[in-house]
Design a protein around this motif. Structure first.
Motif, PDB file in Angstrom:
ATOM      1  N   LYS A 248       0.790  -1.037  -0.193  1.00  0.00           N
ATOM      2  CA  LYS A 248      -0.127  -0.002   0.169  1.00  0.00           C
ATOM      3  C   LYS A 248       0.920   1.198   0.098  1.00  0.00           C
ATOM      4  CE  LYS A 248      -3.860  -2.063   2.761  1.00  0.00           C
ATOM      5  NZ  LYS A 248      -2.963  -3.387   3.084  1.00  0.00           N
ATOM      6  N   MET A 249       0.478   2.444  -0.579  1.00  0.00           N
ATOM      7  CA  MET A 249       0.916   3.689  -0.554  1.00  0.00           C
ATOM      8  C   MET A 249       0.160   4.479   0.478  1.00  0.00           C
ATOM      9  SD  MET A 249       1.743   6.364  -3.349  1.00  0.00           S
ATOM     10  CE  MET A 249      -0.139   6.915  -3.987  1.00  0.00           C
ATOM     11  N   VAL A 250       0.893   5.067   1.351  1.00  0.00           N
ATOM     12  CA  VAL A 250       0.416   5.852   2.018  1.00  0.00           C
ATOM     13  C   VAL A 250      -0.084   7.088   1.883  1.00  0.00           C
ATOM     14  CG1 VAL A 250       0.648   6.808   4.674  1.00  0.00           C
ATOM     15  CG2 VAL A 250       1.492   4.844   4.196  1.00  0.00           C
ATOM     16  N   PHE A 251      -1.306   7.260   1.419  1.00  0.00           N
ATOM     17  CA  PHE A 251      -1.792   8.542   0.855  1.00  0.00           C
ATOM     18  C   PHE A 251      -3.258   8.660   0.792  1.00  0.00           C
ATOM     19  CE2 PHE A 251      -3.335  11.309  -2.466  1.00  0.00           C
ATOM     20  CZ  PHE A 251      -2.349  12.580  -2.309  1.00  0.00           C
ATOM     21  N   PRO A 252      -4.019   9.643   1.156  1.00  0.00           N
ATOM     22  CA  PRO A 252      -3.147  10.934   1.603  1.00  0.00           C
ATOM     23  C   PRO A 252      -2.889  10.632   3.169  1.00  0.00           C
ATOM     24  CG  PRO A 252      -5.827  11.374   1.385  1.00  0.00           C
ATOM     25  CD  PRO A 252      -5.516   9.870   0.967  1.00  0.00           C
ATOM     26  N   PRO A 253      -2.075  11.315   3.569  1.00  0.00           N
ATOM     27  CA  PRO A 253      -1.497  10.789   4.943  1.00  0.00           C
ATOM     28  C   PRO A 253      -2.447  11.853   6.076  1.00  0.00           C
ATOM     29  CG  PRO A 253      -0.251  12.676   4.019  1.00  0.00           C
ATOM     30  CD  PRO A 253      -1.002  12.108   2.833  1.00  0.00           C
ATOM     31  N   ALA A 254      -2.271  11.243   7.215  1.00  0.00           N
ATOM     32  CA  ALA A 254      -3.343  11.705   8.290  1.00  0.00           C
ATOM     33  C   ALA A 254      -2.970  13.288   8.651  1.00  0.00           C
ATOM     34  CB  ALA A 254      -3.195  10.782   9.494  1.00  0.00           C
ATOM     35  N   GLU A 255      -1.723  13.568   8.378  1.00  0.00           N
ATOM     36  CA  GLU A 255      -1.332  15.003   8.633  1.00  0.00           C
ATOM     37  C   GLU A 255      -2.188  15.937   7.602  1.00  0.00           C
ATOM     38  OE1 GLU A 255       0.935  12.630   8.324  1.00  0.00           O
ATOM     39  OE2 GLU A 255       2.384  12.641   9.833  1.00  0.00           O
ATOM     40  N   ASP A 256      -2.331  15.431   6.423  1.00  0.00           N
ATOM     41  CA  ASP A 256      -3.103  16.135   5.609  1.00  0.00           C
ATOM     42  C   ASP A 256      -4.802  16.159   5.887  1.00  0.00           C
ATOM     43  OD1 ASP A 256      -0.689  16.891   4.431  1.00  0.00           O
ATOM     44  OD2 ASP A 256      -1.327  15.849   2.323  1.00  0.00           O
ATOM     45  N   VAL A 257      -5.170  15.099   5.832  1.00  0.00           N
ATOM     46  CA  VAL A 257      -6.388  14.850   6.112  1.00  0.00           C
ATOM     47  C   VAL A 257      -7.118  15.626   7.390  1.00  0.00           C
ATOM     48  CG1 VAL A 257      -8.379  12.915   6.558  1.00  0.00           C
ATOM     49  CG2 VAL A 257      -6.542  12.705   4.774  1.00  0.00           C
ATOM     50  N   MET A 258      -6.427  15.259   8.263  1.00  0.00           N
ATOM     51  CA  MET A 258      -6.800  16.129   9.863  1.00  0.00           C
ATOM     52  C   MET A 258      -6.844  17.538   9.657  1.00  0.00           C
ATOM     53  SD  MET A 258      -5.314  13.748  12.786  1.00  0.00           S
ATOM     54  CE  MET A 258      -5.618  11.935  12.964  1.00  0.00           C
ATOM     55  N   ARG A 259      -6.412  18.167   8.599  1.00  0.00           N
ATOM     56  CA  ARG A 259      -6.224  19.394   8.603  1.00  0.00           C
ATOM     57  C   ARG A 259      -7.609  20.188   8.024  1.00  0.00           C
ATOM     58  NH1 ARG A 259      -0.915  22.110   5.916  1.00  0.00           N
ATOM     59  NH2 ARG A 259      -2.319  24.024   6.217  1.00  0.00           N
ATOM     60  N   ILE A 260      -8.099  19.088   7.033  1.00  0.00           N
ATOM     61  CA  ILE A 260      -9.252  19.621   6.152  1.00  0.00           C
ATOM     62  C   ILE A 260     -10.491  20.182   6.833  1.00  0.00           C
ATOM     63  CG2 ILE A 260     -10.622  19.082   4.180  1.00  0.00           C
ATOM     64  CD1 ILE A 260      -8.186  17.423   3.232  1.00  0.00           C
ATOM     65  N   ALA A 261     -11.045  18.981   7.425  1.00  0.00           N
ATOM     66  CA  ALA A 261     -12.252  19.694   8.243  1.00  0.00           C
ATOM     67  C   ALA A 261     -12.471  18.862   9.386  1.00  0.00           C
ATOM     68  CB  ALA A 261     -13.452  19.239   7.356  1.00  0.00           C
ATOM     69  N   ARG A 262     -13.134  19.275  10.360  1.00  0.00           N
ATOM     70  CA  ARG A 262     -13.440  18.402  11.769  1.00  0.00           C
ATOM     71  C   ARG A 262     -15.082  18.688  12.190  1.00  0.00           C
ATOM     72  NH1 ARG A 262      -8.511  21.764  12.905  1.00  0.00           N
ATOM     73  NH2 ARG A 262      -6.747  20.179  12.490  1.00  0.00           N
ATOM     74  N   ASN A 263     -15.222  17.623  13.057  1.00  0.00           N
ATOM     75  CA  ASN A 263     -16.510  17.932  13.896  1.00  0.00           C
ATOM     76  C   ASN A 263     -16.049  18.752  14.972  1.00  0.00           C
ATOM     77  OD1 ASN A 263     -18.658  16.026  12.438  1.00  0.00           O
ATOM     78  ND2 ASN A 263     -17.017  14.555  12.942  1.00  0.00           N
ATOM     79  N   HIS A 264     -17.029  19.859  15.406  1.00  0.00           N
ATOM     80  CA  HIS A 264     -16.871  20.480  16.723  1.00  0.00           C
ATOM     81  C   HIS A 264     -17.789  20.201  17.682  1.00  0.00           C
ATOM     82  CE1 HIS A 264     -13.452  23.313  15.637  1.00  0.00           C
ATOM     83  NE2 HIS A 264     -13.859  22.957  14.400  1.00  0.00           N
ATOM     84  N   ILE A 265     -17.719  19.682  18.971  1.00  0.00           N
ATOM     85  CA  ILE A 265     -18.827  19.600  19.964  1.00  0.00           C
ATOM     86  C   ILE A 265     -18.708  20.626  20.602  1.00  0.00           C
ATOM     87  CG2 ILE A 265     -18.729  17.097  19.738  1.00  0.00           C
ATOM     88  CD1 ILE A 265     -17.154  16.895  22.382  1.00  0.00           C
ATOM     89  N   VAL A 266     -19.932  21.106  21.231  1.00  0.00           N
ATOM     90  CA  VAL A 266     -19.798  22.101  22.259  1.00  0.00           C
ATOM     91  C   VAL A 266     -20.586  21.757  23.488  1.00  0.00           C
ATOM     92  CG1 VAL A 266     -20.085  24.138  20.492  1.00  0.00           C
ATOM     93  CG2 VAL A 266     -22.020  23.068  21.360  1.00  0.00           C
ATOM     94  N   SER A 267     -19.716  22.192  24.705  1.00  0.00           N
ATOM     95  CA  SER A 267     -20.201  21.402  25.741  1.00  0.00           C
ATOM     96  C   SER A 267     -20.351  22.608  26.918  1.00  0.00           C
ATOM     97  CB  SER A 267     -19.392  20.320  26.712  1.00  0.00           C
ATOM     98  OG  SER A 267     -19.585  19.965  27.530  1.00  0.00           O
ATOM     99  N   ALA A 268     -21.146  22.166  27.866  1.00  0.00           N
ATOM    100  CA  ALA A 268     -21.191  23.325  29.147  1.00  0.00           C
ATOM    101  C   ALA A 268     -20.201  23.178  30.013  1.00  0.00           C
ATOM    102  CB  ALA A 268     -22.540  23.274  29.773  1.00  0.00           C
ATOM    103  N   ARG A 269     -19.306  21.827  29.685  1.00  0.00           N
ATOM    104  CA  ARG A 269     -18.401  21.406  30.853  1.00  0.00           C
ATOM    105  C   ARG A 269     -17.248  21.015  30.105  1.00  0.00           C
ATOM    106  NH1 ARG A 269     -18.515  15.949  31.877  1.00  0.00           N
ATOM    107  NH2 ARG A 269     -20.273  14.828  31.077  1.00  0.00           N
ATOM    108  N   PRO A 270     -16.085  20.837  30.593  1.00  0.00           N
ATOM    109  CA  PRO A 270     -14.969  20.694  30.056  1.00  0.00           C
ATOM    110  C   PRO A 270     -14.796  19.147  30.184  1.00  0.00           C
ATOM    111  CG  PRO A 270     -14.496  21.626  32.095  1.00  0.00           C
ATOM    112  CD  PRO A 270     -15.877  21.943  32.003  1.00  0.00           C
ATOM    113  N   PHE A 271     -13.520  18.879  29.400  1.00  0.00           N
ATOM    114  CA  PHE A 271     -12.859  17.507  29.692  1.00  0.00           C
ATOM    115  C   PHE A 271     -12.273  17.326  31.238  1.00  0.00           C
ATOM    116  CE2 PHE A 271     -12.268  16.807  24.886  1.00  0.00           C
ATOM    117  CZ  PHE A 271     -13.497  15.952  24.774  1.00  0.00           C
ATOM    118  N   SER A 272     -12.440  16.086  31.620  1.00  0.00           N
ATOM    119  CA  SER A 272     -11.951  16.040  33.044  1.00  0.00           C
ATOM    120  C   SER A 272     -10.635  15.285  33.132  1.00  0.00           C
ATOM    121  CB  SER A 272     -12.827  15.204  34.137  1.00  0.00           C
ATOM    122  OG  SER A 272     -13.168  13.881  33.476  1.00  0.00           O
TER     123      SER A 272
END
Length: 406
Positions: A248-272
């Protein structure tokens, strides 16, 4: 299919585009290149927490992927991503192998991607699932529901894996944007432009392949008018192109894919920092629809908020509120909105009803009618070989304004 004259023409066009890139492409996308640096990461703003994460990523537990939990956590941590939901094909073995937990500042969660006769489903927040295809889908959904898990419709409009059949009420949500599906569905000219741009500006090259996911959005709008139905982004990360045999050829690499788009969750409390509590926070936010999807390569979206209020109550995206006179829908955008000249578009039952001025950071819209209200935020993006085009920067989950007579 790929031999003969059509292939020769494609190769010739690609060669010409590659030759033209230093003259055209790099100048056309210079402004985009300046946009893609400096992702800020999680922050607290206006009394809530905003955490970026990815859903639907694969590791070596899938036979068609590369990369380990450790690899993905390292890359995600470097980019300010706070959670990953790994959904390898037909297996939850990683959970039993102790792969879940906090690693490099990233909450690693294990789910599963399951191929059903009707299409593909993600199972999240579960420790086991009946993965054999011959087991009826209703039995699969029953098993996920019994564990208080989440079932998400994957690849809903893919040309090979589109969901065929009714959407059971036990299915909690849908991938409104799937990165791999975007790449597959892009027209030939976009793929050629992407190939030409990758050596010069990789992010601009990937964005040449991006289109508005209309088929998935139509499904989402239809179901949300019947019941609450969460919309998510799927990275569908494999980091693998099969060459021959096991190679297999490593493409597209995680470094690229993770920059493109994300889910953002919103929360009233922070991670613990405690796994059980924090996994419940992530899955609870997804279930509630306290989530927006952002193409963060265009600009960091952290701090976005969509909410509604009237004399009776206040609601976040994903919540219900009674439709009443004076119900005000408020969209708050981060500072990047001015630079991007972003436009807020308010949709009711899938139809646009209002839009903001370009670059307006806070936008209010008043409507007393019942309906399903969601927001898309758009911006103009330069292309390599043509005019600028509009892209959606942010998709917000809806607010459900219910009839006061109900």
């Amino acid at each position: 299919m790929f031999g003969g004259r059509p292939r020769a023409v494609a190769v010739l066009i690609t060669a010409l585009l590659l030759a033209a890139v230093p003259l055209i492409g790099s100048a056309r996308t210079a402004s985009l290149a300046s946009r893609t640096v400096g992702y800020v990461g999680s922050t607290t703003d206006a009394g809530h927490y905003d955490y970026a994460g990815l859903v639907h990523v694969h590791t070596t537990y899938s036979d068609d992927a590369t990369g380990t939990y450790e690899d993905l956590a390292r890359v995600a941590g470097d980019q300010g991503i706070r959670f990953l939901v790994v959904t390898d094909h037909e297996t939850l073995k990683a959970s039993g192998d102790g792969k879940q937990g906090w690693r490099d500042g990233v909450l690693m969660l294990t789910g599963v991607e399951n191929a059903r006769p009707e299409g593909h489903l993600l199972g999240m927040g579960v420790t086991n699932a009946p993965n054999r295809r011959e087991i009826p889908t209703t039995a699969y959904l029953q098993a996920v529901e019994a564990q208080d898990g989440l079932s998400i419709l994957a690849h809903p409009a893919h040309r090979k894996w589109a969901w065929e059949g009714p959407i059971d009420e036990r299915i909690d949500g849908i991938e409104i944007l799937d990165l791999a599906d975007q790449f597959y569905a892009a027209p030939l000219e976009a793929k050629l432009a992407a190939v030409a741009m990758l050596p010069v500006n990789r992010m601009a090259g990937y964005l040449e392949l991006g289109t508005k996911a209309e088929p998935a959005l139509r499904i989402w709008d239809r179901i949300t008018q019947q019941r609450r139905f969460v919309g998510l982004y799927a990275a569908d990360l494999h980091q693998a192109i099969e060459l021959w045999g096991e190679e297999k050829m490593v493409f597209p690499p995680a470094e690229d894919v993770m920059r493109i788009a994300r889910n953002h969750i919103v929360s009233a409390r922070p991670f613990s920092g405690e796994f059980t509590a924090d996994s419940a926070l992530v899955y609870g936010a997804i279930r509630a629809g306290h989530l927006y999807v952002a193409v963060d390569v265009l600009g960091d979206s952290t701090g976005f908020m969509f909410k509604a209020s009237n004399r009776e109550a206040e609601a976040w995206m994903g919540d219900e509120i009674r439709a009443a006179p004076g119900t005000r829908y408020t969209v708050e955008l981060p500072a990047n909105a001015r630079r991007l000249e972003a436009v807020v578009r308010v949709l009711r039952n899938g139809i646009e009803v209002a839009q903001s001025a370009a670059g307006q950071r806070v936008y209010h819209y008043v409507d007393d009618r019942p309906g399903v209200y969601r927001v898309e935020v758009t911006t103009m993006v330069p292309t390599a070989f043509g005019p600028d085009r509009e892209m959606t920067w942010i998709y917000a989950n809806p607010i459900y304004a219910r009839d006061t007579a109900v």
